[in-house]
Structure formats: C-alpha cells, structure tokens
Design an enzyme around this catalytic site. Sequence first.
Site, PDB file in Angstrom:
ATOM      1  N   GLN A 291       1.883 -11.075  10.758  1.00 29.40           N
ATOM      2  CA  GLN A 291       2.416  -9.870   9.759  1.00 29.40           C
ATOM      3  C   GLN A 291       1.530  -8.621  10.122  1.00 29.40           C
ATOM      4  O   GLN A 291       2.363  -7.394  10.237  1.00 29.40           O
ATOM      5  CB  GLN A 291       2.255  -9.843   8.364  1.00 29.40           C
ATOM      6  CG  GLN A 291       2.995  -9.075   7.268  1.00 29.40           C
ATOM      7  CD  GLN A 291       2.182  -8.769   6.152  1.00 29.40           C
ATOM      8  OE1 GLN A 291       1.006  -8.275   6.321  1.00 29.40           O
ATOM      9  NE2 GLN A 291       2.680  -9.000   5.069  1.00 29.40           N
TER      10      GLN A 291
ATOM     11  N   GLN B 263       0.880  -1.190   0.015  1.00 26.64           N
ATOM     12  CA  GLN B 263       0.084   0.011  -0.013  1.00 26.64           C
ATOM     13  C   GLN B 263       0.954   1.477  -0.045  1.00 26.64           C
ATOM     14  O   GLN B 263       2.120   1.399   0.856  1.00 26.64           O
ATOM     15  CB  GLN B 263      -0.849   0.016   1.183  1.00 26.64           C
ATOM     16  CG  GLN B 263      -1.931   1.325   1.243  1.00 26.64           C
ATOM     17  CD  GLN B 263      -2.601   1.117   2.552  1.00 26.64           C
ATOM     18  OE1 GLN B 263      -2.768  -0.001   3.110  1.00 26.64           O
ATOM     19  NE2 GLN B 263      -3.342   2.168   2.773  1.00 26.64           N
TER      20      GLN B 263
ATOM     21  N   HIS C  23       1.326  -2.718  11.153  1.00 23.01           N
ATOM     22  CA  HIS C  23       2.229  -3.419  11.769  1.00 23.01           C
ATOM     23  C   HIS C  23       2.527  -2.845  13.080  1.00 23.01           C
ATOM     24  O   HIS C  23       4.001  -2.902  13.312  1.00 23.01           O
ATOM     25  CB  HIS C  23       3.590  -3.221  10.719  1.00 23.01           C
ATOM     26  CG  HIS C  23       3.167  -3.679   9.241  1.00 23.01           C
ATOM     27  ND1 HIS C  23       2.913  -4.921   8.882  1.00 23.01           N
ATOM     28  CD2 HIS C  23       2.884  -2.959   8.086  1.00 23.01           C
ATOM     29  CE1 HIS C  23       2.624  -5.112   7.929  1.00 23.01           C
ATOM     30  NE2 HIS C  23       2.750  -3.881   7.259  1.00 23.01           N
TER      31      HIS C  23
ATOM     32  N   SER D   5       4.626  -6.012   2.872  1.00 25.07           N
ATOM     33  CA  SER D   5       3.384  -5.847   3.590  1.00 25.07           C
ATOM     34  C   SER D   5       2.361  -6.535   2.731  1.00 25.07           C
ATOM     35  O   SER D   5       2.298  -7.646   2.317  1.00 25.07           O
ATOM     36  CB  SER D   5       3.063  -4.568   3.776  1.00 25.07           C
ATOM     37  OG  SER D   5       2.077  -4.363   4.530  1.00 25.07           O
ATOM     38  N   LEU D   6       1.441  -5.816   2.107  1.00 22.87           N
ATOM     39  CA  LEU D   6       0.347  -6.271   1.204  1.00 22.87           C
ATOM     40  C   LEU D   6       0.784  -6.957   0.046  1.00 22.87           C
ATOM     41  O   LEU D   6       0.403  -8.248  -0.397  1.00 22.87           O
ATOM     42  CB  LEU D   6      -0.399  -5.159   0.709  1.00 22.87           C
ATOM     43  CG  LEU D   6      -1.415  -5.244  -0.621  1.00 22.87           C
ATOM     44  CD1 LEU D   6      -2.485  -6.131  -0.384  1.00 22.87           C
ATOM     45  CD2 LEU D   6      -1.545  -3.967  -1.204  1.00 22.87           C
TER      46      LEU D   6
ATOM     47  N   ARG E  67      -8.544  -7.858   4.353  1.00 22.68           N
ATOM     48  CA  ARG E  67      -7.698  -7.252   5.124  1.00 22.68           C
ATOM     49  C   ARG E  67      -7.716  -6.064   4.963  1.00 22.68           C
ATOM     50  O   ARG E  67      -7.420  -5.331   5.940  1.00 22.68           O
ATOM     51  CB  ARG E  67      -6.198  -7.872   4.434  1.00 22.68           C
ATOM     52  CG  ARG E  67      -5.019  -7.283   5.021  1.00 22.68           C
ATOM     53  CD  ARG E  67      -3.709  -7.740   4.328  1.00 22.68           C
ATOM     54  NE  ARG E  67      -2.398  -7.346   5.042  1.00 22.68           N
ATOM     55  CZ  ARG E  67      -1.751  -6.396   4.608  1.00 22.68           C
ATOM     56  NH1 ARG E  67      -2.187  -5.293   3.778  1.00 22.68           N
ATOM     57  NH2 ARG E  67      -0.609  -6.265   5.476  1.00 22.68           N
TER      58      ARG E  67
END
Length: 294
Positions: free
Chosen positions: A243, A9, A194, A87-88, A112
């Site tokens: 995560q 993102q 996170h 991440s994503l 998510r």
Amino acid sequence: MIVFTYPGQGSQKMGMGKEWVDHPSWELVIEAAELTGRDLNSLLIKADYAELTQTRNAQLATFLISMVIFDAVQRTGIDAAAHAGHSLGEYSALTASGSLDFEDAVKLVAERGEAMQVCAEIQDGTMAAILGLDDDLAESACHRVDDDVWVANFNAPGQVVIAGSPSGVEAASVIAKEIGAKRAMRLPVSGAFHTPFMEPAKDRLRKAIDNVDFRSPDRPVYANVDALGHEAADDWPALLSSQLTSPVRWRQTLHQLEGAGFTTFIEIGPGAVLTGMAKRTVKGATVLTVNSPN
C-alpha cells in the site's frame, strides 16, 4: 447493506478530541498513550496546526479518533457488513473488523507514521489534486513528464491525486490543465505518499508488520491496492506493505462495494471527505458521517 469507511491522513483537525473526552470510548486514547509513551490527550485536544499535521502525529491522531468513534457506534448496536479505509484508514478498518488487535494496530500506525515522515524528510516530494479530468488522462499527464511523478490516489470520478518530485508534480499539473483539468491544486503534505518514493518506509514498516499476528476479519475488508474484499488473514501483510508504494484505488473500491450490493456508506472518523467521495461515485447511495458524540 451497510459499509463503514475510515478516513486517512488529512482529515485531522485541531481539538478534534475535545467533545470525546468524557465519553466512555475515550479509554482507548488512554490505553494508546500507555502503549506509545506519548501524551496523546494533549495531541488530540491542544496540538496546534503545525504539530498536528506532522505525519507522525496526523496518522496516530486520525486513527485514534476513528477508533473512539467506532467504539461509540458499537455501543449503539449498529454494525456493518464490510469495512474499507482510505490509506491510513485501512488500519482502522482492519482493527474494526477484528483482524488486528487494538494494541498491535496502535504500534503499527505509530511505526508507519514515523517511517513515512523520515522517508519524506530524506526524499523531497509533494502531491497535487487534479480535478475534472478522467483517470486515464491524469495518468497520461504523468507519463508525459520526464521526471518522477505518478498517480497516488484514484479518489472519485474527476478527482485524482498525483505525487512525486516537486518539479515532476508541477510539470504534470501543467499538462493536466492543458488537456482538460479544471484545477490542479498542490496539497499541504510533506511527501510523495503511495509512490516509489516511499520504498524505504515500506521496508521499515514490513519489519513491524512481520511481528504482528493477523486474524481473519469478521467482515470483508476492502483493500486499497486491488479494491477487492479480503477475508483471509494471510492476505494483509503483503497488502499493507504494498500500500505504501501503490496508488489508493478508492473510486474502484466504491464501485466494487456498489456491485456487491452496498447501499449505505457510513464514514467513521474525523471530517467528511469520504462521504463526499461516496456521494459523487455511487449514485443513489445513502451516505452518513459519524464524527461527534451527538
């Protein structure tokens, strides 16, 4: 050896689907629209900045464009010996490696994004990039604040992202500059991703993850949580769940890939953020960005 990397993102941009509409790989967007019941064509072509930066939209849009680009690259016959996503982007990596079905991945990414947006609306949080400071000192700046603030991303040498409450991030940013950071720059995000602030989103996402069947990837996928390559299907439910509340260890991942013999880093997706990080972290590496049909 070649590794494909996939952005997270923040790499999305307005109109990023326009040049892909007539490409055969655009069929993935049509399929995802049917799965989600959303007008994803409009999201990827017409959405303005405010709409596209909403977490529920940014994540799905970034994932879809990454998958369109990956599909297009596959059609050329080029393959990778490993995958890693920031991440994503980890969901893109798992889909590209065959560990996740595209249909399951679309549903998980949509869930998510919704979970993280709702969580951010409930718990006021923010993030800031700390530039020009060693990882240990960035962590020290967070520890010295009597407030909620943590390191969220270890991106590259001298590039760390911290996250937490607005007051905690501000206080840690001040300390970071006092102990040598060149800059502390607030990021345009709606939550403290996170970090422990994402615990409610983690609980919601885990329920969705438990309904998905993972397969062993055809190539190792390097995880954000521990920066290691994983080839077992059973590893991923816990890794994806952890995560959300754990820092992204991207710099460590790049070093692990370097140590494993990877010399070519190809970013598959919108933007070129990961390309810059690879160039900065792995000296002498060949770095490429694939984000347009040309």
